[in-house]
Write an enzyme that holds these catalytic residues in place. Sequence first.
Site, PDB file in Angstrom:
ATOM      1  N   HIS A 127       0.837  -1.203   0.000  1.00  0.00           N
ATOM      2  CA  HIS A 127       0.000   0.000   0.000  1.00  0.00           C
ATOM      3  C   HIS A 127       0.882   1.268   0.000  1.00  0.00           C
ATOM      4  CE1 HIS A 127      -3.632   2.320   1.228  1.00  0.00           C
ATOM      5  NE2 HIS A 127      -2.751   3.054   1.883  1.00  0.00           N
ATOM      6  N   GLU A 128       1.895   1.297   0.844  1.00  0.00           N
ATOM      7  CA  GLU A 128       2.743   2.497   0.961  1.00  0.00           C
ATOM      8  C   GLU A 128       3.594   2.724  -0.295  1.00  0.00           C
ATOM      9  OE1 GLU A 128       2.379   4.720   3.220  1.00  0.00           O
ATOM     10  OE2 GLU A 128       1.017   3.559   4.475  1.00  0.00           O
ATOM     11  N   HIS A 131       1.543   4.362  -2.885  1.00  0.00           N
ATOM     12  CA  HIS A 131       1.369   5.815  -2.725  1.00  0.00           C
ATOM     13  C   HIS A 131       2.535   6.556  -3.408  1.00  0.00           C
ATOM     14  CE1 HIS A 131      -2.137   6.405  -0.213  1.00  0.00           C
ATOM     15  NE2 HIS A 131      -1.671   5.761   0.833  1.00  0.00           N
ATOM     16  N   GLU A 190      -6.392   6.500  -1.425  1.00  0.00           N
ATOM     17  CA  GLU A 190      -6.392   5.249  -0.669  1.00  0.00           C
ATOM     18  C   GLU A 190      -6.788   4.073  -1.555  1.00  0.00           C
ATOM     19  OE1 GLU A 190      -5.369   4.464   2.534  1.00  0.00           O
ATOM     20  OE2 GLU A 190      -4.447   6.366   2.041  1.00  0.00           O
TER      21      GLU A 190
HETATM   22 ZN   LIG Z   1      -2.707   5.105   2.482  1.00  0.00          ZN
END
Ligand SMILES: [Zn+2]
Length: 260
Positions: A127-128, A131, A190
């Site tokens: 997830h990171e 980003h 997100e």
């Molecule tokens: Zn996030």
Amino acid sequence: MIKKIFLPLFFLIVVGCQSTPGTGRSQLILVNQSEISSMAAGEFAKMKKVPNDPRLERIRSIGLKIVEVARREDKYRVLPPANQWQFAIIDDESPNAFAMPGGKIGFNKGMFAYAPSDEDIAVILGHEVSHVLARHSSERVSQNLLAQVGSIAVDEATKHESSAVRRAWMSGFGLGAQVGVLLPFSRAHEEEADHLGIIFMARAGYNPEAAPAFWQRFSKAGGKKPPEFFSTHPADETRVRKLLAWLPEAKAQMPKSVSP
Ligand SMILES: [Zn+2]
């Protein structure tokens, strides 16, 4: 005269509109990547890290596996190569993790209690890293600069470090005005990070079923105040439902040798 006033704004919008690597969504980017990466490196260097933590190697190896599989695809080569990434365990008991432009990953020591397995760590790092790939911080810095200093002044303002510009950078990194306060990304950011993240973790050989399971554990934690990571990353039913819907796509990308 009118021309002089409007030209910079027009110019900014034209150069500012790019598409997100990963999903192709159009995004406003008013800062260049090397500028934002060097700002991020400066902030990262200031953070209080746990020295010689034996768990750092585990974070680094899971993180780099994810970076390597992501970069196998041409369109994701905008991600910094593996040798440019830096990982640190941050000396902070609050459960949180973050990624900064240029490839800086911070994993708070308080996060381990919520992410005991390698699969859980892969959910968070997938997830990171996503980003960073989708340039969400650059987009947020750009939005903040527009909001705080006005579009015509952006170009001029970024050349000098004023407090308004500093606020725009800091909140773009998700750090808030005070260091240590992490700010949530938007719902769209997100969702992009969740979708790319579950694909990358699967390609790196981690069972993607861990992603909805990880978020589900916390979505039911209603009542008491959610831990910090989950207050900046709402673990709600929508998030879990979307992750479940992406599972077949993610599972199909697992290396054959480790398919569940
Ligand atoms: Zn996030």
